[in-house]
Motif scaffolding. Sequence first.
Motif, PDB file in Angstrom:
ATOM      1  N   LYS A   1       8.021  33.281   0.519  1.00 50.88           N
ATOM      2  CA  LYS A   1       6.611  32.900   1.244  1.00 50.88           C
ATOM      3  C   LYS A   1       7.000  31.957   2.359  1.00 50.88           C
ATOM      4  O   LYS A   1       8.014  31.583   2.619  1.00 50.88           O
ATOM      5  N   ALA A   2       5.747  31.760   2.856  1.00 48.18           N
ATOM      6  CA  ALA A   2       5.936  30.770   4.094  1.00 48.18           C
ATOM      7  C   ALA A   2       6.283  29.412   3.756  1.00 48.18           C
ATOM      8  O   ALA A   2       7.074  28.816   4.584  1.00 48.18           O
ATOM      9  N   ASP A   3       6.038  28.812   2.593  1.00 48.51           N
ATOM     10  CA  ASP A   3       6.495  27.654   2.295  1.00 48.51           C
ATOM     11  C   ASP A   3       7.953  27.541   1.935  1.00 48.51           C
ATOM     12  O   ASP A   3       8.616  26.599   2.023  1.00 48.51           O
TER      13      ASP A   3
ATOM     14  N   LEU B   1       9.427  27.220   5.360  1.00 55.25           N
ATOM     15  CA  LEU B   1       9.227  25.834   5.991  1.00 55.25           C
ATOM     16  C   LEU B   1       9.957  24.865   5.401  1.00 55.25           C
ATOM     17  O   LEU B   1      10.585  23.990   5.899  1.00 55.25           O
ATOM     18  N   ASP B   2      10.362  25.001   4.072  1.00 52.23           N
ATOM     19  CA  ASP B   2      11.328  24.222   3.474  1.00 52.23           C
ATOM     20  C   ASP B   2      12.601  24.560   4.088  1.00 52.23           C
ATOM     21  O   ASP B   2      13.516  23.400   4.211  1.00 52.23           O
TER      22      ASP B   2
ATOM     23  N   GLN C   1      12.775  22.378   7.357  1.00 47.10           N
ATOM     24  CA  GLN C   1      12.812  21.099   7.186  1.00 47.10           C
ATOM     25  C   GLN C   1      14.131  20.485   6.517  1.00 47.10           C
ATOM     26  O   GLN C   1      14.682  19.404   7.115  1.00 47.10           O
TER      27      GLN C   1
ATOM     28  N   TYR D   1       3.997  26.524  12.929  1.00 52.67           N
ATOM     29  CA  TYR D   1       3.543  26.529  11.469  1.00 52.67           C
ATOM     30  C   TYR D   1       3.690  28.046  10.797  1.00 52.67           C
ATOM     31  O   TYR D   1       4.180  28.994  11.495  1.00 52.67           O
TER      32      TYR D   1
ATOM     33  N   THR E   1       2.486  30.931   7.969  1.00 51.38           N
ATOM     34  CA  THR E   1       1.178  31.368   7.191  1.00 51.38           C
ATOM     35  C   THR E   1       1.534  32.531   6.648  1.00 51.38           C
ATOM     36  O   THR E   1       2.364  33.444   7.158  1.00 51.38           O
ATOM     37  N   ASP E   2       1.044  32.923   5.193  1.00 50.09           N
ATOM     38  CA  ASP E   2       1.323  34.072   4.459  1.00 50.09           C
ATOM     39  C   ASP E   2       0.193  35.115   4.939  1.00 50.09           C
ATOM     40  O   ASP E   2      -0.949  34.751   5.220  1.00 50.09           O
TER      41      ASP E   2
END
Length: 283
Positions: A173-175, A178-179, A182, A204, A206-207
């Motif tokens: 997923k998007a998160d 993102l992790d 980071q 950014y 997004t899903d």
Amino acid sequence: MTPVRLTKPAEPEPAVAEGDAHGGPEEPAGPEAVEEPQDADRAAGRRRLKAALWPPRLSRGQLVVALLLFSLGLGLAIQVRSTNDHHNQLRGARQEDLVRILDELDSRQQRLQQEKAELEQSLGKLENSSNQAKEAQEQTRKKMTELGVLAGTVKATGPGIVLTVDDPQGQVKADMLLDTLQELRAAGAEAIQINDVRVVVNTYFTDLSGGGVQIDGKKVSQPYRFTVVGNPQDLTPALNIPGGVVRTLESHQARATIAQQQKVVVDALVDLKTPQYAKPAAK
């Protein structure tokens, strides 16, 4: 002739003391009579001392000093507790994790020392150059190129890694992406590209409702390919730490492979947008 009788004159009676009149000498006063005034003085002294000590009378300056000392003590206690917690976490870590953390700290320190040396060298050139205007222009062009790399308007190349994430089950997923980003930034990544999308400061994720992920409004399909410029010796361990990015992806049936390379190219660019409201501020 009448005979004369001689009589002995009467001796005067000795004076009788006032105490003798009652049958004996006067006895001195007992110790109770001496101690009663001393006890009264002590009791009065205790009352005066108690009245002076309670309730306490503090001036404004003394109250401020007391509050400052209390705040300082509280801050020290919190810092000591935080330090102890950090030490407890490190105490429970494995030897290879401690070695990795130490290597990362050494690498960051080396990068900061290198940046400091470069800034000092630039300052020295500006101060010692016979043609300071020309040197200033050269430094400006160099700084513009560096800022262009960070802003995503200039291509970047150098040593780094290529991280490929295969997600046949569609569980990433998007998160998670993102992790991953980071973690790469924290490990010292200087330029990043995901598939054909350049990663910048306002990137950014997004899903999508039908599955898949969007990056900066662009749909990105798996496999997700991270092209990263940075020190491979810092980036690879940061992704492979226990409980880190690679382990998280594997727990979601995804497979992550890392390839270290001496030269990678980040060639995706972003279009600069003219700010609508922001203007350069005067000094």
